[in-house]
Design a protein around this motif. Structure first.
Motif, mmCIF file in Angstrom:
data_model
loop_
_atom_site.group_PDB
_atom_site.id
_atom_site.type_symbol
_atom_site.label_atom_id
_atom_site.label_comp_id
_atom_site.label_asym_id
_atom_site.label_seq_id
_atom_site.Cartn_x
_atom_site.Cartn_y
_atom_site.Cartn_z
ATOM 1 N N MET A 1 0.897 -1.206 -0.024
ATOM 2 C CA MET A 1 0.108 -0.046 0.000
ATOM 3 C C MET A 1 0.881 1.065 0.207
ATOM 4 O O MET A 1 0.523 2.261 -0.712
ATOM 5 C CB MET A 1 -0.794 -0.008 1.270
ATOM 6 N N ASN B 1 -6.335 6.985 -0.901
ATOM 7 C CA ASN B 1 -6.581 6.719 0.583
ATOM 8 C C ASN B 1 -6.481 5.238 0.868
ATOM 9 O O ASN B 1 -6.281 4.537 0.265
ATOM 10 C CB ASN B 1 -8.107 7.339 0.723
ATOM 11 N N LYS B 2 -6.377 5.221 2.208
ATOM 12 C CA LYS B 2 -6.229 3.776 2.666
ATOM 13 C C LYS B 2 -7.116 2.542 2.241
ATOM 14 O O LYS B 2 -6.860 1.494 2.006
ATOM 15 C CB LYS B 2 -6.123 3.774 4.337
ATOM 16 N N LYS B 3 -8.259 2.972 2.305
ATOM 17 C CA LYS B 3 -9.386 1.884 1.564
ATOM 18 C C LYS B 3 -9.261 1.709 0.181
ATOM 19 O O LYS B 3 -9.039 0.343 -0.262
ATOM 20 C CB LYS B 3 -10.702 2.469 1.872
ATOM 21 N N GLU B 4 -8.646 2.623 -0.687
ATOM 22 C CA GLU B 4 -8.634 2.381 -2.229
ATOM 23 C C GLU B 4 -6.982 1.320 -2.010
ATOM 24 O O GLU B 4 -7.192 0.408 -2.882
ATOM 25 C CB GLU B 4 -8.042 3.601 -2.825
ATOM 26 N N TYR C 1 -5.833 -0.298 -0.010
ATOM 27 C CA TYR C 1 -5.837 -1.933 0.674
ATOM 28 C C TYR C 1 -6.674 -2.863 -0.432
ATOM 29 O O TYR C 1 -6.223 -3.973 -0.580
ATOM 30 C CB TYR C 1 -6.840 -1.911 1.801
ATOM 31 N N GLN C 2 -7.702 -2.321 -1.147
ATOM 32 C CA GLN C 2 -8.363 -2.870 -2.006
ATOM 33 C C GLN C 2 -7.548 -3.330 -3.339
ATOM 34 O O GLN C 2 -7.511 -4.432 -3.750
ATOM 35 C CB GLN C 2 -9.608 -2.312 -2.761
ATOM 36 N N LYS D 1 -6.366 -11.807 1.953
ATOM 37 C CA LYS D 1 -6.565 -11.293 3.072
ATOM 38 C C LYS D 1 -5.502 -11.479 4.307
ATOM 39 O O LYS D 1 -5.083 -10.648 5.228
ATOM 40 C CB LYS D 1 -8.117 -11.219 3.523
#
Length: 364
Positions: A130, A140-143, A145-146, A161
């Motif tokens: 990341m 951003n962290k969510k993007e 991570y995905q 995961k």
């Protein structure tokens, strides 16, 4: 240059690159006038013995030469896209800060031979994948991570995961190398440089990693440069091959030209030294002698003292690049029109004929 090449997009052009290093023993001329081109989506393999200049050339492309390295001449023109805008730069004119912020990791990524030297043992795998996206892409962290999950799946790691939370020491060598590839791909680079990416892995894992890089290259249309001494790797992955010796490219061409119709005695030696299960020889061929000491001025052809086919002129004058085809060139006086006719060794000719037959049989 062929017509088809003119229609393609050149992303890397190295011209007259010369690099020296200041050492305790004096100046070492490590790179002596290297020239090469790379087009989008192509794979170039740079081959040669240790110390031939393969890694130094690519470190110059990455802007990560050691502090005692000096660029004496040349240019490294690199083309890339940023927000759909094409940008052309000469890497040698950029500051290290600019390279770190705008080029490395984002547009040029590198995979090293030992994944443990590339991975941070104190950070989990997810954070390391990341990191580049958050820094370069402002994700951003969510993007991030995905995208990291998608990358782990892309490089063939199951249960992504769970693996995101693992630390490098908890993974096998093959899995660590896959993670390094995922990190390299995180920002969708234009150019991927692979420095002996499978040396530390066993043979079955090697084949899988090479196939993986090839598949990803097709999906993402990125250009790849392999640095290797393993000609078996070259045959599997490359479109074009550049053979380096003593800081210079001595032969270059398509993979078929360099493998099946090599013209330089050094290339003959490298191909003869490949392990071959079909040979009846008990002893593996080795090129006699050692590469020259580049802290001394090279007179004539640097390969002359190791070359059993050397001519008198080899000890006096450096050979130019002789054109064999539109894509195939070699720097050996044996290609001069007045040179005596010298053919490759018969044992190598027999080996190449076997390789051609196997390739033909596989194609049926």
């Amino acid at each position: 240059m062929t017509e088809s090449k003119k229609m393609e997009e050149k992303i890397l052009s190295i011209r007259d690159l010369s690099i020296s290093f200041q050492t305790a023993l004096g100046r070492v001329d490590a790179i002596r006038g290297v020239e090469m081109d790379l087009y989008r989506g192509e794979t170039l393999a740079i081959v040669g013995e240790s110390g031939s200049g393969k890694s130094v050339t690519m470190k110059a492309v990455m802007g990560i030469l050691s502090s005692n390295g000096v660029i004496n001449s040349g240019s490294i023109d690199f083309s890339y896209y940023d927000n759909h805008e094409k940008i052309d730069v000469d890497i040698l004119k950029l500051t290290k800060k600019h390279m770190r912020s705008h080029i490395n990791g984002k547009h040029i990524a590198m995979i090293f031979q030992d994944p443990m030297t590339s991975l941070n043992p104190t950070m989990n795998i997810g954070a390391q994948i990341m990191e580049g996206m958050i820094w370069h892409k402002r994700a951003n962290k969510k993007e991030a991570y995905q995208r990291a999950l998608e990358l782990l799946e892309l490089v063939g790691i199951t249960d992504a995961k769970k693996r995101m939370k693992n630390y490098p020491h908890q993974l096998s060598g093959g899995m660590r190398q896959r993670v390094v590839i995922a990190i390299a791909l995180a920002c969708n680079p234009d150019l991927l440089i692979c420095d002996e990416p499978t040396t530390a892995l066993d043979v079955t894992i090697q084949a899988k990693i090479l196939e993986l890089i090839k598949d990803i290259q097709k999906k993402m249309n990125i250009s790849v440069i392999y640095i290797t001494h393993d000609l078996g790797v070259v045959a599997k992955v490359a479109d074009y091959v550049a053979v380096m010796y003593a800081g210079k490219i001595v032969e270059k061409g398509t993979v078929d030209e360099v493998f099946y119709d090599p013209k330089h005695p050094y290339t003959w030696g490298l191909l003869s030294a490949m392990p071959d299960l079909d040979t009846f020889d008990d002893v593996l061929y080795t090129i006699p002698g050692s590469p020259p000491n580049l802290s001394h001025k090279v007179e004539g052809d640097a390969f002359a003292d190791r070359n059993i086919y050397a001519l008198n002129i080899d000890h006096r004058l450096e050979p130019p690049m002789f054109k064999i085809t539109d894509t195939h060139y070699a720097a050996t006086w044996l290609l001069h029109e007045k040179a005596p006719k010298v053919e490759m060794p018969q044992a190598l000719r027999d080996r190449i004929d076997r390789m051609l037959k196997e390739a033909s049989d596989d194609g049926k």
